[in-house]
Design a protein around this motif. Structure first.
Motif, short mmCIF file in Angstrom:
data_model
loop_
_atom_site.label_atom_id
_atom_site.label_comp_id
_atom_site.label_asym_id
_atom_site.label_seq_id
_atom_site.Cartn_x
_atom_site.Cartn_y
_atom_site.Cartn_z
N TYR A 1 0.87 -1.18 0.00
CA TYR A 1 0.00 0.00 0.00
C TYR A 1 0.91 1.23 0.00
O TYR A 1 1.40 1.68 1.04
N LEU A 2 1.12 1.79 -1.19
CA LEU A 2 2.15 2.81 -1.36
C LEU A 2 1.81 4.11 -0.64
O LEU A 2 2.71 4.87 -0.27
N GLU A 3 0.54 4.38 -0.42
CA GLU A 3 0.19 5.63 0.28
C GLU A 3 0.62 5.62 1.74
O GLU A 3 0.69 6.67 2.39
N LYS A 4 0.95 4.44 2.25
CA LYS A 4 1.36 4.34 3.66
C LYS A 4 2.86 4.63 3.87
O LYS A 4 3.31 4.77 5.00
N VAL A 5 3.61 4.68 2.77
CA VAL A 5 5.05 4.92 2.89
C VAL A 5 5.29 6.34 3.39
O VAL A 5 4.80 7.30 2.79
N PRO A 6 6.05 6.54 4.47
CA PRO A 6 6.31 7.89 4.98
C PRO A 6 7.15 8.69 3.98
O PRO A 6 8.15 8.20 3.46
N LEU A 7 6.71 9.93 3.70
CA LEU A 7 7.36 10.77 2.70
C LEU A 7 8.07 11.96 3.34
O LEU A 7 7.66 12.46 4.38
N LYS A 8 9.11 12.42 2.67
CA LYS A 8 9.82 13.62 3.14
C LYS A 8 9.00 14.87 2.89
O LYS A 8 9.12 15.87 3.61
N TYR A 9 8.22 14.84 1.81
CA TYR A 9 7.41 16.00 1.43
C TYR A 9 6.31 15.49 0.53
O TYR A 9 6.35 14.38 0.00
N GLU A 10 5.28 16.32 0.35
CA GLU A 10 4.15 15.94 -0.49
C GLU A 10 4.54 16.01 -1.96
O GLU A 10 5.55 16.59 -2.33
N GLY A 11 3.70 15.41 -2.80
CA GLY A 11 3.85 15.58 -4.23
C GLY A 11 4.46 14.41 -4.97
O GLY A 11 4.61 14.47 -6.19
N LEU A 12 4.83 13.33 -4.28
CA LEU A 12 5.40 12.17 -4.96
C LEU A 12 4.30 11.32 -5.56
O LEU A 12 3.28 11.04 -4.91
N SER A 13 4.51 10.86 -6.79
CA SER A 13 3.58 9.94 -7.41
C SER A 13 3.81 8.54 -6.84
O SER A 13 4.85 8.26 -6.22
N TYR A 14 2.86 7.64 -7.06
CA TYR A 14 3.01 6.27 -6.56
C TYR A 14 4.24 5.61 -7.16
O TYR A 14 4.93 4.82 -6.51
N SER A 15 4.56 5.92 -8.44
CA SER A 15 5.72 5.33 -9.08
C SER A 15 7.02 5.83 -8.46
O SER A 15 7.96 5.07 -8.23
N GLU A 16 7.09 7.12 -8.16
CA GLU A 16 8.27 7.68 -7.51
C GLU A 16 8.48 7.08 -6.13
O GLU A 16 9.62 6.80 -5.72
N ILE A 17 7.40 6.89 -5.39
CA ILE A 17 7.51 6.27 -4.07
C ILE A 17 8.11 4.87 -4.18
O ILE A 17 8.97 4.48 -3.39
N TRP A 18 7.70 4.15 -5.20
CA TRP A 18 8.08 2.74 -5.34
C TRP A 18 9.55 2.57 -5.75
O TRP A 18 10.22 1.66 -5.28
N ILE A 19 10.08 3.44 -6.61
CA ILE A 19 11.45 3.23 -7.11
C ILE A 19 12.46 4.19 -6.51
O ILE A 19 13.66 4.08 -6.80
N SER A 20 12.03 5.12 -5.67
CA SER A 20 12.99 6.04 -5.04
C SER A 20 14.06 5.27 -4.27
O SER A 20 13.79 4.26 -3.63
N GLU A 21 15.29 5.76 -4.34
CA GLU A 21 16.40 5.15 -3.61
C GLU A 21 16.83 6.02 -2.44
O GLU A 21 18.02 6.05 -2.08
N SER A 22 15.89 6.74 -1.86
CA SER A 22 16.19 7.53 -0.67
C SER A 22 16.90 6.65 0.35
O SER A 22 16.59 5.47 0.51
N GLN A 23 17.82 7.25 1.07
CA GLN A 23 18.75 6.49 1.90
C GLN A 23 18.17 6.14 3.28
O GLN A 23 17.10 6.61 3.67
N GLU A 24 18.98 5.32 3.99
CA GLU A 24 18.71 4.96 5.38
C GLU A 24 17.37 4.24 5.56
O GLU A 24 16.70 4.41 6.58
N ARG A 25 16.95 3.45 4.59
CA ARG A 25 15.70 2.69 4.70
C ARG A 25 15.99 1.20 4.59
O ARG A 25 16.84 0.78 3.82
N MET A 26 15.26 0.42 5.36
CA MET A 26 15.34 -1.03 5.26
C MET A 26 13.95 -1.61 5.34
O MET A 26 13.01 -0.95 5.82
N VAL A 27 13.82 -2.83 4.84
CA VAL A 27 12.53 -3.51 4.82
C VAL A 27 12.63 -4.78 5.65
O VAL A 27 13.57 -5.57 5.50
N LEU A 28 11.65 -4.99 6.53
CA LEU A 28 11.60 -6.16 7.40
C LEU A 28 10.35 -6.98 7.10
O LEU A 28 9.30 -6.44 6.72
N ALA A 29 10.48 -8.29 7.29
CA ALA A 29 9.31 -9.18 7.29
C ALA A 29 9.01 -9.52 8.75
O ALA A 29 9.84 -10.14 9.43
#
Length: 958
Positions: A499-527
């Motif tokens: 659910y891409l709208e749940k991803v915390p953003l630095k600022y408004e205005g990102l499209s769903y595609s930008e959220i998905w492929i952004s390589e913004s730093q200091e992020r990890m994914v856990l199961a």
């Protein structure tokens, strides 16, 4: 509405940064600048009172003893400048969307003191005093002060307009018309979308969507491009290669991976399947090691590229198994020549000196702020790196033995932790898979990322707590491709819904595609198992680290992307990971023949020794090394600089991963791109030999040594480039197998070429070999500085007439043909004998012979120890008759060491080395002189060691 606070040094105090900038301006060839003063500018958005502005300035920004501040004043400020001299004002700030770690820290500090603002932006104002034209001022702004890829420049009387307004995004699901596209249109879609996919790959995608009878959504095409990028999938090394008529099916599996399988070392825990390779260490812990490259981003923005290269490889360790703790960084750089004239810099390229300073600062800041020692590295220079600097970043970690395996499970929650998502890093993976050119900054500026080490340190602390509590089943970092690659890899055998709208953003205005492929730093994914959700979120909350559930893993092997209850993407995992067509390429290699020089013999070679010591690839890198912290975490045993003044060049570093233990690890590296101009096979062989002999030189052994490979090549679509890569890979198999040293991890970076309007600048074939060894007792450590007069000096190993690719030839303008070769059978005997001598503690100092040969090795040992040497070339063990003094002085033959032994131990030592070539070539003397007698017993080198040291240290004394 916004207010400005400007902070600057009082006129009676010097401005350190301003003075540095003035020196930089002069160094770049702009005379006439009498002084520079710098104002740090803080733009504060919101309705902030005068009282609060005073509080903010005094509590957060100003040292009231040496600095003043002003707020909401004139933008033209020239305190400390002469009223009679002309002055010029340049203000520089980050472009919108480019992350500034200082801004995040300031916002947190403001919350801590109870002041609310809408936002913060920082800028730097430079007030330059001097009679300069406006054109010169603009050149200074763009060449010295700012990086136009990530920064905006305002030259007075231009007035900065800082608009804090948010950009709002209106949702629209987009499709890419692909089904009816002809081949030309398919290639155009790839090019315009920065997908970096070839025609065959675009046709495979077209066929897949034709079978689904629908057009692909934009986010689906982006996901495939990231997953299929050369950076992520290594499709060249895994493809099919026709090499001089021989068919190679998967070069990587048939060379690098094959040698590890055949050696089958029981201490190899995990190889080629996780974020880093893992080897055994002791009864409780294992060691993990990974080296990455961050070349293209560092060419665009050196500080951010190197900064995030370090941050990314640290996260590789954090994402290995269920999470390792980083304990050591190693960094190797390749730059253009620092003294390159400005008129020789291609359009769109930063000056090599500028690149070097930015890269070093980026590595320094990230490692130091994370509290990880940077204790190993190297720097190489070549004019062909001018458009494509190479930045190798490596990290070693320690991990509990029971935390080395991971696997996401159906119904596990997908939790993203750490930094927020922005536009930085868009198309990073695909950008790294293409050549650079003079418009790369405009086209790929969004691929630049800026790191925040403080955020990553907090993330690390929280992760280790969650790991030890068993709160997640799988982890990986958001590296190339961002969430698309991380979740796509973790869910390859499961499926996932996000659910891409749940991803915390630095600022408004990102499209769903930008959220998905952004390589913004200091992020990890856990199961995370559902029943662990509240506990793990609490752990991150207590460390002030953001953690958000953004989806879950499923069982149907389909990746589904949602945005505000709308389905925006759906891809079968099987096609995503296995649908890519195999590359088939031709490769050829023919040995080049260079002019073989005939240099006149000399009576005195002291000038040549000093000239090689001053060469860019040999000279001291102290200016870089001293910026790194080597002591943090308290485990350092042998550091990069050694000797009586801690400024001699060490061979390798040694650290203790578990404090209180005597067991350590040794980290070294080997690389010599100039050999590759002659023969890439022998270049690779020599790189392995160099990395191994550095381990032996500091007191290690070949008992448990693992290797990592990093290939950086040009465009492998061209058969000659690919052919040299095949040769190097084959050498990796042959030499590693013979030495019994498996590869456990690696990375390749291709397409390192820069296209100008006149030519294509291709980097030299560059292979970095990193080595890691377990050392049973760190008390056996040996440094390279000679210890006391009267001790005997031995040259161990066989010297051959091998000056091809040597520094001696290079400083005289030649390449030559007789490249150094590796005799592994002899090499094994030499290294094992020296290891035994170390165990018996009869070696006082040891230094491997590499760049510059015997003469340079002896000079380094002498000035590091503060004593002289008296040596005789006639005692050297050689292959055949060598009649030239310069060959004996400067040959770079492999597997050779200079060893210092006390006289009372010489019989014991010679008994250990009786079956290998050696010569007792001299002794340590009390005079500070390096004296070398030639074959005719005449003195051919007679130099003061401090003159040699000055020659070595002066080039990079910046």
């Amino acid at each position: 509405m916004y207010s400005r606070i400007e902070v600057f040094f009082k006129s009676e105090f010097p401005d350190p940064l301003g003075n540095t900038i003035r020196s930089e301006i002069e160094a770049f060839g702009f005379p006439g600048v009498t002084s520079v003063r710098v104002h740090q500018v803080y733009i504060i958005f919101g309705n902030v009172s005068k009282h609060d502005l005073d509080t903010i300035a005094r509590k957060l920004f100003v040292d009231t003893v040496t600095q003043r501040y002003q707020y909401n004043g004139d933008t033209v400020t020239h305190r400390g400048m002469s009223d009679r001299s002309p002055f010029h004002i340049i203000e520089i700030s980050r472009k919108p969307g480019v992350m500034d770690p200082a801004e995040l820290s300031i916002l947190k500090a403001l919350r801590d003191i109870g002041i609310h603002v809408d936002g913060i932006k920082t800028a730097q104002k430079y007030i330059i005093n001097g009679n300069l034209s406006r054109e010169t001022v603009h050149t200074i702004a763009t060449r010295v002060l700012a990086n136009t890829k990530i920064e905006d420049i305002f030259v007075y009387p231009e007035m900065p307009d800082y608009n804090h307004g948010n950009i709002h995004y209106t949702f629209k699901k987009n499709f890419v018309p692909l089904l009816d596209a002809d081949n030309a249109r398919l290639e155009e879609i790839s090019r315009l979308g920065q997908l970096s996919l070839n025609l065959q790959e675009m046709q495979a995608i077209q066929g897949y969507y034709r079978s689904l009878k629908r057009e692909p959504a934009d986010v689906e095409l982006e996901t495939i491009a990231q997953t299929w990028s050369e950076h992520c999938i290594h499709k060249t090394l895994k493809g099919i290669i026709d090499f001089n008529g021989n068919r190679i099916d998967n070069l990587l599996r048939n060379t690098i991976m094959r040698v590890t399988e055949e050696l089958d070392k029981p201490w190899c825990v995990s190889v080629f399947k996780d974020n880093a390779g893992i080897i055994q260490f002791d009864d409780c812990y294992n060691i993990c090691f990974k080296v990455e490259t961050h070349n293209h981003p560092s060419a665009i923005e050196p500080y951010g590229g190197a900064n995030t290269g370090v941050g990314g490889v640290i996260r590789d360790i954090m994402g290995t198994g269920l999470g390792g703790k980083p304990i050591l960084n190693t960094d190797i750089f390749c730059f253009g020549l620092p003294d390159t004239p400005l008129d020789k810099i291609p359009k769109g390229v930063l000056h090599p000196k500028r690149v070097m300073k930015g890269v070093v600062a980026g590595v320094r800041d990230y490692g130091n702020r994370m509290g990880i020692p940077t204790s190993n590295g190297a720097v190489f220079f070549d004019e062909r790196y001018i458009g494509n600097p190479l930045v190798f970043c490596g990290t070693v970690g320690i991990i509990p033995k029971n935390k080395c395996q991971k696997e996401a499970r159906p119904d596990d929650l997908i939790v993203v932790v750490g930094g927020r998502t922005g536009r930085d890093g868009i198309h990073g993976a695909t950008f790294s898979s293409v050549e650079l050119h003079d418009r790369s900054e405009q086209i790929s500026g969004g691929a630049v990322q800026i790191g925040n080490a403080i955020t990553e340190k907090a993330l690390l602390d929280a992760l280790l707590q969650a790991r030890d509590k068993g709160l997640y089943t799988c982890i990986t970092d958001c590296g190339a491709g961002g969430l698309s690659s991380a979740i796509g890899e973790m869910g390859e055998n499961l499926g996932a819904i996000v659910y891409l709208e749940k991803v915390p953003l630095k600022y408004e205005g990102l499209s769903y595609s930008e959220i998905w492929i952004s390589e913004s730093q200091e992020r990890m994914v856990l199961a995370v198992p559902p029943e662990k959700e509240s506990e793990i979120l609490h752990v991150f909350e207590t460390e002030n680290v953001e953690a958000t559930v953004i989806g879950r893993f499923t069982r149907d092997r389909i990746l589904r992307l949602m945005y505000n209850s709308q389905g925006v993407g759906e891809i079968e995992m099987n096609f995503l990971h296995k649908g890519i067509p195999r590359l088939e390429r031709k490769a050829v290699w023919h040995r080049r023949v260079f002019e073989e020089p005939v240099l006149s013999e000399k009576e005195d070679y002291g000038f040549d020794v000093k000239k090689i010591l001053s060469a860019w690839n040999v000279c001291s890198k102290e200016w870089i090394i001293r910026q790194y912290d080597h002591e943090v975490q308290g485990g350092s045993v042998l550091k990069p600089l050694q000797g009586i003044q801690n400024d001699g060049p060490g061979d390798a570093c040694i650290i203790i991963p578990v404090l209180g233990s005597r067991k350590g690890i040794i980290v070294s590296n080997g690389m010599n791109p100039r050999y590759g101009d002659i023969d890439p096979y022998h270049m690779a062989a020599s790189a392995i030999d160099e990395a191994l002999r550095q381990i032996i030189a500091v007191g290690g052994s070949l008992k448990q040594v693992a290797l990592l490979d990093n290939f950086c090549w040009g465009n492998t679509n061209k058969p000659d480039r690919l052919g040299s890569l095949v040769m190097a890979a084959q050498a990796c198999y042959d030499i590693a197998l013979a030495y019994g040293t498996p590869f456990i991890s690696g990375k390749d970076s291709l397409n390192n070429e820069f296209v100008t309007d006149k030519e294509t600048i291709v980097i030299p074939p560059t292979l970095l070999i990193s080595a890691i060894s377990v050392m049973e007792d760190v008390r056996n450590a040996v440094s390279m500085d000679i210890k006391e007069p009267g001790n005997l000096i031995y040259l161990i190993g066989l010297t051959r007439a091998e000056l091809g690719g040597s520094h001696y030839y290079h400083v005289h303008g030649y390449t030559g043909n007789n490249v150094p070769k590796v005799d592994v059978t002899l090499g094994m005997k030499i290294m094992n004998a020296l290891s035994e001598a170390t165990n018996q503690r009869i070696i006082r100092s040891c230094h491997d012979c590499s760049e510059g040969g015997l003469a340079v090795t002896a000079a380094e040992m002498a000035f590091a120890g503060g004593y002289g040497m008296l040596l005789n070339l006639s005692a050297i063990a050689t292959e055949g008759q060598i009649h030239r003094n310069d060959t004996l002085l400067f040959s770079e033959s492999n597997t050779r060491f200079i060893v210092e032994v006390r006289p009372e131990h010489h019989k014991q030592f010679e008994a250990l080395i009786k079956d290998i070539p050696y010569g007792m070539i001299g002794k340590v003397i009390g005079e500070p002189l390096l004296k070398i007698n030639g074959l005719n017993n005449r003195l051919i080198v007679h130099e003061n060691i401090y003159d040699l040291k000055e020659a070595w240290q002066s080039p990079l004394r910046w």
